[in-house]
Design a protein around this motif. Structure first.
Motif, PDB file in Angstrom:
ATOM      1  N   PHE A  52       0.827  -1.207   0.000  1.00  0.00           N
ATOM      2  CA  PHE A  52       0.000   0.000   0.000  1.00  0.00           C
ATOM      3  C   PHE A  52       0.862   1.258   0.000  1.00  0.00           C
ATOM      4  O   PHE A  52       0.506   2.266  -0.621  1.00  0.00           O
ATOM      5  CB  PHE A  52      -0.936   0.011   1.210  1.00  0.00           C
ATOM      6  N   ALA A  53       2.004   1.215   0.706  1.00  0.00           N
ATOM      7  CA  ALA A  53       2.902   2.365   0.704  1.00  0.00           C
ATOM      8  C   ALA A  53       3.417   2.645  -0.710  1.00  0.00           C
ATOM      9  O   ALA A  53       3.533   3.809  -1.127  1.00  0.00           O
ATOM     10  CB  ALA A  53       4.068   2.123   1.658  1.00  0.00           C
ATOM     11  N   ILE A  54       3.706   1.602  -1.463  1.00  0.00           N
ATOM     12  CA  ILE A  54       4.163   1.785  -2.845  1.00  0.00           C
ATOM     13  C   ILE A  54       3.066   2.422  -3.697  1.00  0.00           C
ATOM     14  O   ILE A  54       3.347   3.282  -4.537  1.00  0.00           O
ATOM     15  CB  ILE A  54       4.618   0.438  -3.445  1.00  0.00           C
ATOM     16  N   THR A  55       1.808   2.014  -3.467  1.00  0.00           N
ATOM     17  CA  THR A  55       0.718   2.649  -4.235  1.00  0.00           C
ATOM     18  C   THR A  55       0.636   4.132  -3.918  1.00  0.00           C
ATOM     19  O   THR A  55       0.383   4.955  -4.806  1.00  0.00           O
ATOM     20  CB  THR A  55      -0.644   1.980  -3.955  1.00  0.00           C
ATOM     21  N   GLY A  56       0.835   4.487  -2.643  1.00  0.00           N
ATOM     22  CA  GLY A  56       0.845   5.902  -2.292  1.00  0.00           C
ATOM     23  C   GLY A  56       1.985   6.642  -2.960  1.00  0.00           C
ATOM     24  O   GLY A  56       1.814   7.764  -3.459  1.00  0.00           O
ATOM     25  N   ALA A  57       3.146   6.010  -2.991  1.00  0.00           N
ATOM     26  CA  ALA A  57       4.298   6.641  -3.632  1.00  0.00           C
ATOM     27  C   ALA A  57       4.100   6.755  -5.142  1.00  0.00           C
ATOM     28  O   ALA A  57       4.511   7.751  -5.758  1.00  0.00           O
ATOM     29  CB  ALA A  57       5.560   5.834  -3.328  1.00  0.00           C
ATOM     30  N   GLY A 112       0.027   3.431   3.757  1.00  0.00           N
ATOM     31  CA  GLY A 112       0.469   2.172   4.343  1.00  0.00           C
ATOM     32  C   GLY A 112      -0.127   1.878   5.705  1.00  0.00           C
ATOM     33  O   GLY A 112      -0.511   0.742   5.986  1.00  0.00           O
ATOM     34  N   ILE A 113      -0.212   2.889   6.566  1.00  0.00           N
ATOM     35  CA  ILE A 113      -0.647   2.636   7.945  1.00  0.00           C
ATOM     36  C   ILE A 113      -2.022   3.227   8.266  1.00  0.00           C
ATOM     37  O   ILE A 113      -2.513   3.079   9.384  1.00  0.00           O
ATOM     38  CB  ILE A 113       0.380   3.176   8.962  1.00  0.00           C
ATOM     39  N   GLY A 114      -2.655   3.871   7.272  1.00  0.00           N
ATOM     40  CA  GLY A 114      -3.925   4.548   7.538  1.00  0.00           C
ATOM     41  C   GLY A 114      -5.023   3.627   8.023  1.00  0.00           C
ATOM     42  O   GLY A 114      -5.690   3.899   9.035  1.00  0.00           O
ATOM     43  N   GLY A 115      -5.233   2.514   7.325  1.00  0.00           N
ATOM     44  CA  GLY A 115      -6.313   1.599   7.697  1.00  0.00           C
ATOM     45  C   GLY A 115      -6.089   0.959   9.052  1.00  0.00           C
ATOM     46  O   GLY A 115      -7.015   0.859   9.878  1.00  0.00           O
ATOM     47  N   GLY A 116      -4.860   0.522   9.316  1.00  0.00           N
ATOM     48  CA  GLY A 116      -4.552  -0.095  10.599  1.00  0.00           C
ATOM     49  C   GLY A 116      -4.672   0.882  11.751  1.00  0.00           C
ATOM     50  O   GLY A 116      -5.072   0.509  12.862  1.00  0.00           O
ATOM     51  N   ALA A 154      -6.579  -7.264  -0.608  1.00  0.00           N
ATOM     52  CA  ALA A 154      -6.810  -8.663  -0.234  1.00  0.00           C
ATOM     53  C   ALA A 154      -6.029  -9.037   1.031  1.00  0.00           C
ATOM     54  O   ALA A 154      -6.551  -9.734   1.918  1.00  0.00           O
ATOM     55  CB  ALA A 154      -6.412  -9.575  -1.396  1.00  0.00           C
ATOM     56  N   LEU A 155      -4.788  -8.569   1.131  1.00  0.00           N
ATOM     57  CA  LEU A 155      -3.977  -8.873   2.311  1.00  0.00           C
ATOM     58  C   LEU A 155      -4.585  -8.276   3.577  1.00  0.00           C
ATOM     59  O   LEU A 155      -4.754  -8.954   4.592  1.00  0.00           O
ATOM     60  CB  LEU A 155      -2.560  -8.327   2.116  1.00  0.00           C
ATOM     61  N   PHE A 156      -4.926  -6.990   3.522  1.00  0.00           N
ATOM     62  CA  PHE A 156      -5.414  -6.307   4.708  1.00  0.00           C
ATOM     63  C   PHE A 156      -6.814  -6.761   5.121  1.00  0.00           C
ATOM     64  O   PHE A 156      -7.166  -6.700   6.298  1.00  0.00           O
ATOM     65  CB  PHE A 156      -5.408  -4.797   4.490  1.00  0.00           C
ATOM     66  N   GLY A 157      -7.625  -7.193   4.154  1.00  0.00           N
ATOM     67  CA  GLY A 157      -8.945  -7.710   4.516  1.00  0.00           C
ATOM     68  C   GLY A 157      -8.828  -8.908   5.436  1.00  0.00           C
ATOM     69  O   GLY A 157      -9.589  -9.049   6.409  1.00  0.00           O
ATOM     70  N   VAL A 158      -7.850  -9.765   5.155  1.00  0.00           N
ATOM     71  CA  VAL A 158      -7.638 -10.971   5.961  1.00  0.00           C
ATOM     72  C   VAL A 158      -6.943 -10.649   7.278  1.00  0.00           C
ATOM     73  O   VAL A 158      -7.390 -11.061   8.354  1.00  0.00           O
ATOM     74  CB  VAL A 158      -6.825 -12.016   5.170  1.00  0.00           C
ATOM     75  N   THR A 159      -5.845  -9.892   7.205  1.00  0.00           N
ATOM     76  CA  THR A 159      -5.086  -9.616   8.428  1.00  0.00           C
ATOM     77  C   THR A 159      -5.882  -8.749   9.393  1.00  0.00           C
ATOM     78  O   THR A 159      -5.795  -8.924  10.613  1.00  0.00           O
ATOM     79  CB  THR A 159      -3.744  -8.942   8.117  1.00  0.00           C
ATOM     80  N   GLY A 160      -6.661  -7.813   8.863  1.00  0.00           N
ATOM     81  CA  GLY A 160      -7.487  -6.977   9.740  1.00  0.00           C
ATOM     82  C   GLY A 160      -8.513  -7.792  10.493  1.00  0.00           C
ATOM     83  O   GLY A 160      -8.752  -7.583  11.692  1.00  0.00           O
ATOM     84  N   ALA A 161      -9.124  -8.752   9.789  1.00  0.00           N
ATOM     85  CA  ALA A 161     -10.102  -9.635  10.450  1.00  0.00           C
ATOM     86  C   ALA A 161      -9.418 -10.526  11.481  1.00  0.00           C
ATOM     87  O   ALA A 161      -9.959 -10.757  12.572  1.00  0.00           O
ATOM     88  CB  ALA A 161     -10.821 -10.480   9.403  1.00  0.00           C
ATOM     89  N   ALA A 162      -8.231 -11.012  11.140  1.00  0.00           N
ATOM     90  CA  ALA A 162      -7.497 -11.875  12.072  1.00  0.00           C
ATOM     91  C   ALA A 162      -7.126 -11.117  13.343  1.00  0.00           C
ATOM     92  O   ALA A 162      -7.255 -11.648  14.461  1.00  0.00           O
ATOM     93  CB  ALA A 162      -6.238 -12.412  11.395  1.00  0.00           C
ATOM     94  N   ILE A 163      -6.694  -9.881  13.184  1.00  0.00           N
ATOM     95  CA  ILE A 163      -6.352  -9.071  14.352  1.00  0.00           C
ATOM     96  C   ILE A 163      -7.600  -8.806  15.190  1.00  0.00           C
ATOM     97  O   ILE A 163      -7.554  -8.829  16.427  1.00  0.00           O
ATOM     98  CB  ILE A 163      -5.683  -7.756  13.903  1.00  0.00           C
ATOM     99  N   THR A 188      -9.406  -0.702   3.440  1.00  0.00           N
ATOM    100  CA  THR A 188      -9.885   0.359   2.551  1.00  0.00           C
ATOM    101  C   THR A 188      -9.505   1.781   2.966  1.00  0.00           C
ATOM    102  O   THR A 188      -9.395   2.657   2.114  1.00  0.00           O
ATOM    103  CB  THR A 188     -11.416   0.294   2.414  1.00  0.00           C
ATOM    104  N   PHE A 189      -9.294   2.030   4.247  1.00  0.00           N
ATOM    105  CA  PHE A 189      -9.135   3.412   4.690  1.00  0.00           C
ATOM    106  C   PHE A 189      -7.812   4.032   4.247  1.00  0.00           C
ATOM    107  O   PHE A 189      -7.754   5.230   3.967  1.00  0.00           O
ATOM    108  CB  PHE A 189      -9.316   3.509   6.203  1.00  0.00           C
ATOM    109  N   GLY A 190      -6.732   3.243   4.190  1.00  0.00           N
ATOM    110  CA  GLY A 190      -5.463   3.795   3.743  1.00  0.00           C
ATOM    111  C   GLY A 190      -5.530   4.276   2.302  1.00  0.00           C
ATOM    112  O   GLY A 190      -5.080   5.384   1.980  1.00  0.00           O
ATOM    113  N   GLY A 191      -6.119   3.454   1.431  1.00  0.00           N
ATOM    114  CA  GLY A 191      -6.274   3.849   0.031  1.00  0.00           C
ATOM    115  C   GLY A 191      -7.195   5.042  -0.128  1.00  0.00           C
ATOM    116  O   GLY A 191      -6.989   5.893  -0.999  1.00  0.00           O
TER     117      GLY A 191
END
Length: 211
Positions: free
Chosen positions: A18-23, A44-48, A102-111, A131-134
């Motif tokens: 996600f950080a690369i997409t921002g860059a 990169g860290i917005g959603g978390g 896709a990565l954050f959807g899973v890891t966010g739910a796991a957390i 979704t919030f970081g993007g």
């Protein structure tokens, strides 16, 4: 490697992507290196960050561990010196965003499940993380957020989060394999939406009633 370690490394990979997409968005706006770092970090860290604030986790994850900020800075500087090599940067942004989603959807739910919240709340936390970081990236860069465009987007994060939560918390299946299945399902749905312009029917205005 434990499931907690797997989630950590997947989450770190998601932050990097996600950080690369921002860059990449910063490169499209012809920003300086400071702008690259700023937009990459927001993305990169917005959603978390929003997830941790909602759940009351203190301190927020990137304050406890500087690896997250270092990852964002490294991704930003790397992209600053290499973005010119990418011929179609917006296309790269869209596909990398799909990977991070896709990565954050899973890891966010796991957390969320690790915090002891209900399955429904864990799914929502997965969606927020994904979704919030993007969304912050697009708003700050004056783009229409991907989440508001006609293509299927937020549903991909919800699909990945739902598969993970149902598989691990309700059916009590092994978390590692379910995490990868959930990730691939979410990514394939988003990839299909990008490739074939898939979207839900939109509301169409109709004449009002005459009185």
């Amino acid at each position: 490697m434990t499931i907690t370690q797997i989630i950590y490394w997947l989450e770190l990979a998601g932050v990097a992507v996600f950080a690369i997409t921002g860059a990449l968005e910063a490169s499209r706006r012809q920003m300086d290196v400071v702008g690259f770092v700023l937009i990459a970090t927001f993305t990169g860290i917005g959603g978390g960050t929003v997830r941790d604030v909602i759940t009351g986790e203190t301190p927020v994850f990137w304050i406890k561990d500087p690896s997250w900020i270092i990852t964002c800075i490294g991704a930003a500087i790397f992209t600053y010196f290499t973005a010119h090599l990418v011929e179609r940067r917006y296309v790269a942004l869209i596909w990398l965003d799909a990977l991070g989603l896709a990565l954050f959807g899973v890891t966010g739910a796991a957390i969320g499940l690790n915090l002891g919240v209900s399955p429904l709340v864990a799914i929502i936390l997965g969606m927020i993380t994904a979704t919030f970081g993007g969304m912050v990236r697009d708003v700050v860069c004056n783009e229409i957020p991907l989440i508001l465009r006609p293509e299927i987007y937020i549903s991909c994060a919800l699909l990945g989060a739902s598969i993970y939560v149902v598989g691990t918390d309700i059916l009590e299946l092994p978390r590692g394999p379910i995490a990868f299945i959930a990730f691939f399902a979410a990514f394939i749905l988003r990839a299909s939406a990008i490739k074939f312009k898939l979207g839900f029917p939109v509301y169409k205005a109709r004449p009002g009633r005459e009185y």
